[in-house]
Design a protein around this motif. Structure first.
Motif, PDB file in Angstrom:
ATOM      1  N   GLU A  45      -9.444  -7.034  52.136  1.00 12.94           N
ATOM      2  CA  GLU A  45      -8.457  -7.495  51.166  1.00 12.94           C
ATOM      3  C   GLU A  45      -7.295  -6.510  50.996  1.00 12.94           C
ATOM      4  OE1 GLU A  45     -10.608  -8.022  47.532  1.00 12.94           O
ATOM      5  OE2 GLU A  45     -11.518  -9.898  48.178  1.00 12.94           O
ATOM      6  N   ALA A  46      -7.408  -5.328  51.577  1.00 14.01           N
ATOM      7  CA  ALA A  46      -6.445  -4.252  51.331  1.00 14.01           C
ATOM      8  C   ALA A  46      -5.199  -4.352  52.203  1.00 14.01           C
ATOM      9  CB  ALA A  46      -7.120  -2.908  51.567  1.00 14.01           C
ATOM     10  N   ASP A  47      -4.076  -3.936  51.620  1.00 11.02           N
ATOM     11  CA  ASP A  47      -2.841  -3.743  52.377  1.00 11.02           C
ATOM     12  C   ASP A  47      -2.848  -2.362  53.022  1.00 11.02           C
ATOM     13  OD1 ASP A  47      -1.607  -6.192  51.469  1.00 11.02           O
ATOM     14  OD2 ASP A  47      -1.273  -5.194  49.545  1.00 11.02           O
ATOM     15  N   LEU A  48      -3.515  -1.430  52.354  1.00 11.64           N
ATOM     16  CA  LEU A  48      -3.549  -0.039  52.781  1.00 11.64           C
ATOM     17  C   LEU A  48      -4.934   0.542  52.568  1.00 11.64           C
ATOM     18  CD1 LEU A  48      -2.107   2.666  53.566  1.00 11.64           C
ATOM     19  CD2 LEU A  48      -1.501   2.909  51.152  1.00 11.64           C
ATOM     20  N   VAL A  49      -5.470   1.186  53.590  1.00 12.49           N
ATOM     21  CA  VAL A  49      -6.729   1.919  53.470  1.00 12.49           C
ATOM     22  C   VAL A  49      -6.344   3.373  53.193  1.00 12.49           C
ATOM     23  CG1 VAL A  49      -8.846   2.633  54.626  1.00 12.49           C
ATOM     24  CG2 VAL A  49      -7.924   0.346  55.030  1.00 12.49           C
ATOM     25  N   VAL A  50      -6.851   3.926  52.084  1.00 10.91           N
ATOM     26  CA  VAL A  50      -6.451   5.251  51.612  1.00 10.91           C
ATOM     27  C   VAL A  50      -7.603   6.234  51.692  1.00 10.91           C
ATOM     28  CG1 VAL A  50      -5.666   6.571  49.595  1.00 10.91           C
ATOM     29  CG2 VAL A  50      -4.706   4.320  50.056  1.00 10.91           C
ATOM     30  N   TYR A  51      -7.278   7.411  52.206  1.00  7.07           N
ATOM     31  CA  TYR A  51      -8.202   8.541  52.178  1.00  7.07           C
ATOM     32  C   TYR A  51      -7.649   9.538  51.173  1.00  7.07           C
ATOM     33  CZ  TYR A  51     -10.628  12.803  53.535  1.00  7.07           C
ATOM     34  OH  TYR A  51     -11.373  13.956  53.524  1.00  7.07           O
ATOM     35  N   LYS A  52      -8.442   9.915  50.203  1.00  8.01           N
ATOM     36  CA  LYS A  52      -8.026  10.858  49.167  1.00  8.01           C
ATOM     37  C   LYS A  52      -8.406  12.265  49.628  1.00  8.01           C
ATOM     38  CE  LYS A  52      -8.852  11.782  44.284  1.00  8.01           C
ATOM     39  NZ  LYS A  52      -9.603  11.344  43.104  1.00  8.01           N
ATOM     40  N   THR A  53      -7.391  13.110  49.826  1.00  9.81           N
ATOM     41  CA  THR A  53      -7.632  14.463  50.306  1.00  9.81           C
ATOM     42  C   THR A  53      -7.551  15.479  49.179  1.00  9.81           C
ATOM     43  OG1 THR A  53      -6.936  16.156  51.897  1.00  9.81           O
ATOM     44  CG2 THR A  53      -5.196  14.809  50.942  1.00  9.81           C
ATOM     45  N   LYS A  54      -8.212  16.606  49.364  1.00  9.28           N
ATOM     46  CA  LYS A  54      -8.188  17.700  48.394  1.00  9.28           C
ATOM     47  C   LYS A  54      -7.056  18.678  48.681  1.00  9.28           C
ATOM     48  CE  LYS A  54     -13.193  17.678  47.895  1.00  9.28           C
ATOM     49  NZ  LYS A  54     -14.419  18.442  48.113  1.00  9.28           N
ATOM     50  N   TYR A  55      -6.407  18.499  49.838  1.00  4.91           N
ATOM     51  CA  TYR A  55      -5.404  19.469  50.291  1.00  4.91           C
ATOM     52  C   TYR A  55      -4.036  18.800  50.451  1.00  4.91           C
ATOM     53  CZ  TYR A  55      -9.836  21.638  51.384  1.00  4.91           C
ATOM     54  OH  TYR A  55     -11.108  22.125  51.292  1.00  4.91           O
ATOM     55  N   SER A  56      -3.043  19.341  49.781  1.00  3.31           N
ATOM     56  CA  SER A  56      -1.706  18.748  49.844  1.00  3.31           C
ATOM     57  C   SER A  56      -1.128  18.802  51.253  1.00  3.31           C
ATOM     58  CB  SER A  56      -0.764  19.429  48.858  1.00  3.31           C
ATOM     59  OG  SER A  56      -0.551  20.775  49.204  1.00  3.31           O
ATOM     60  N   SER A  57      -1.533  19.783  52.039  1.00  2.00           N
ATOM     61  CA  SER A  57      -1.010  19.918  53.406  1.00  2.00           C
ATOM     62  C   SER A  57      -1.451  18.773  54.314  1.00  2.00           C
ATOM     63  CB  SER A  57      -1.455  21.250  54.010  1.00  2.00           C
ATOM     64  OG  SER A  57      -2.869  21.324  54.063  1.00  2.00           O
ATOM     65  N   GLU A  58      -2.518  18.072  53.959  1.00  2.00           N
ATOM     66  CA  GLU A  58      -2.983  16.931  54.763  1.00  2.00           C
ATOM     67  C   GLU A  58      -2.251  15.638  54.421  1.00  2.00           C
ATOM     68  OE1 GLU A  58      -7.600  17.837  55.891  1.00  2.00           O
ATOM     69  OE2 GLU A  58      -7.222  16.669  54.094  1.00  2.00           O
ATOM     70  N   ALA A  59      -1.547  15.629  53.313  1.00  2.00           N
ATOM     71  CA  ALA A  59      -0.874  14.416  52.841  1.00  2.00           C
ATOM     72  C   ALA A  59       0.516  14.317  53.458  1.00  2.00           C
ATOM     73  CB  ALA A  59      -0.803  14.423  51.319  1.00  2.00           C
ATOM     74  N   GLN A  70      -1.301  17.068  39.982  1.00  2.00           N
ATOM     75  CA  GLN A  70      -1.623  17.212  38.566  1.00  2.00           C
ATOM     76  C   GLN A  70      -0.396  16.919  37.698  1.00  2.00           C
ATOM     77  OE1 GLN A  70      -3.253  21.075  37.793  1.00  2.00           O
ATOM     78  NE2 GLN A  70      -4.287  20.400  35.936  1.00  2.00           N
ATOM     79  N   TYR A  71       0.783  17.134  38.275  1.00  2.00           N
ATOM     80  CA  TYR A  71       2.019  16.973  37.523  1.00  2.00           C
ATOM     81  C   TYR A  71       2.938  15.949  38.186  1.00  2.00           C
ATOM     82  CZ  TYR A  71       0.257  21.324  35.643  1.00  2.00           C
ATOM     83  OH  TYR A  71      -0.549  22.271  35.077  1.00  2.00           O
ATOM     84  N   LYS A  72       3.621  15.171  37.353  1.00  2.00           N
ATOM     85  CA  LYS A  72       4.575  14.155  37.818  1.00  2.00           C
ATOM     86  C   LYS A  72       5.638  14.744  38.730  1.00  2.00           C
ATOM     87  CE  LYS A  72       5.469  12.052  33.865  1.00  2.00           C
ATOM     88  NZ  LYS A  72       6.116  11.293  32.803  1.00  2.00           N
ATOM     89  N   SER A  73       6.133  15.905  38.366  1.00  2.00           N
ATOM     90  CA  SER A  73       7.244  16.524  39.099  1.00  2.00           C
ATOM     91  C   SER A  73       6.873  16.929  40.521  1.00  2.00           C
ATOM     92  CB  SER A  73       7.757  17.743  38.339  1.00  2.00           C
ATOM     93  OG  SER A  73       6.715  18.693  38.180  1.00  2.00           O
ATOM     94  N   GLU A  74       5.600  17.079  40.809  1.00  2.00           N
ATOM     95  CA  GLU A  74       5.146  17.469  42.154  1.00  2.00           C
ATOM     96  C   GLU A  74       5.006  16.266  43.094  1.00  2.00           C
ATOM     97  OE1 GLU A  74       2.338  21.273  40.970  1.00  2.00           O
ATOM     98  OE2 GLU A  74       1.402  19.338  41.304  1.00  2.00           O
ATOM     99  N   ALA A  75       4.982  15.083  42.537  1.00  2.00           N
ATOM    100  CA  ALA A  75       4.682  13.883  43.316  1.00  2.00           C
ATOM    101  C   ALA A  75       5.924  13.252  43.923  1.00  2.00           C
ATOM    102  CB  ALA A  75       3.980  12.856  42.441  1.00  2.00           C
ATOM    103  N   LYS A  76       5.728  12.629  45.072  1.00  2.00           N
ATOM    104  CA  LYS A  76       6.785  11.840  45.696  1.00  2.00           C
ATOM    105  C   LYS A  76       6.804  10.428  45.102  1.00  2.00           C
ATOM    106  CE  LYS A  76       9.858  10.972  48.895  1.00  2.00           C
ATOM    107  NZ  LYS A  76      11.184  11.529  48.860  1.00  2.00           N
TER     108      LYS A  76
END
Length: 113
Positions: A45-59, A70-76
């Motif tokens: 049913e998904a449009d996107l399959v998501v893997y949740k990573t613990k490391y920002s460098s993998e995203a 953790q903060y809005k300002s860090e997010a794209k």
């Protein structure tokens, strides 16, 4: 020489911006969100399959590997998780395997650029 240097710097900056494409902040308010997301229990049913990573460098890129900030300002992108699929812009399925992450419905891919 200067024109070539400028073009090289431009591509470098665009590349760095692209690396932040999957840094996500989950907001509690629908009005703050860039994208409304519904989590489905079924991959089919998904449009996107998501893997949740613990490391920002993998995203990196727009391939379904998400790092939750953790903060809005860090997010794209800021997302809001809806209760109903009819309210969502994108339906996602969370997987435990990074290799399974990716778009199944590429027509919605633009929402995360």
């Amino acid at each position: 020489m200067k024109k070539r240097t400028f073009i090289l710097l431009l591509f470098l900056l665009l590349g760095i911006c692209g690396l932040q494409a999957q840094k996500i902040y989950s907001t509690n308010y629908k009005s703050e969100a860039d994208v409304k997301v519904y989590v489905t229990n079924y991959r089919s049913e998904a449009d996107l399959v998501v893997y949740k990573t613990k490391y920002s460098s993998e995203a990196t890129d727009n391939k379904g590997v998400w790092y939750f900030t953790q903060y809005k300002s860090e997010a794209k992108k800021k997302i809001y998780f809806t209760e109903y699929s009819s309210e969502a812009d994108v339906k996602v399925y969370f997987t435990d395997y990074k290799s399974e992450a990716g778009w199944k419905n590429k027509s919605k891919q633009h929402l995360f650029y």
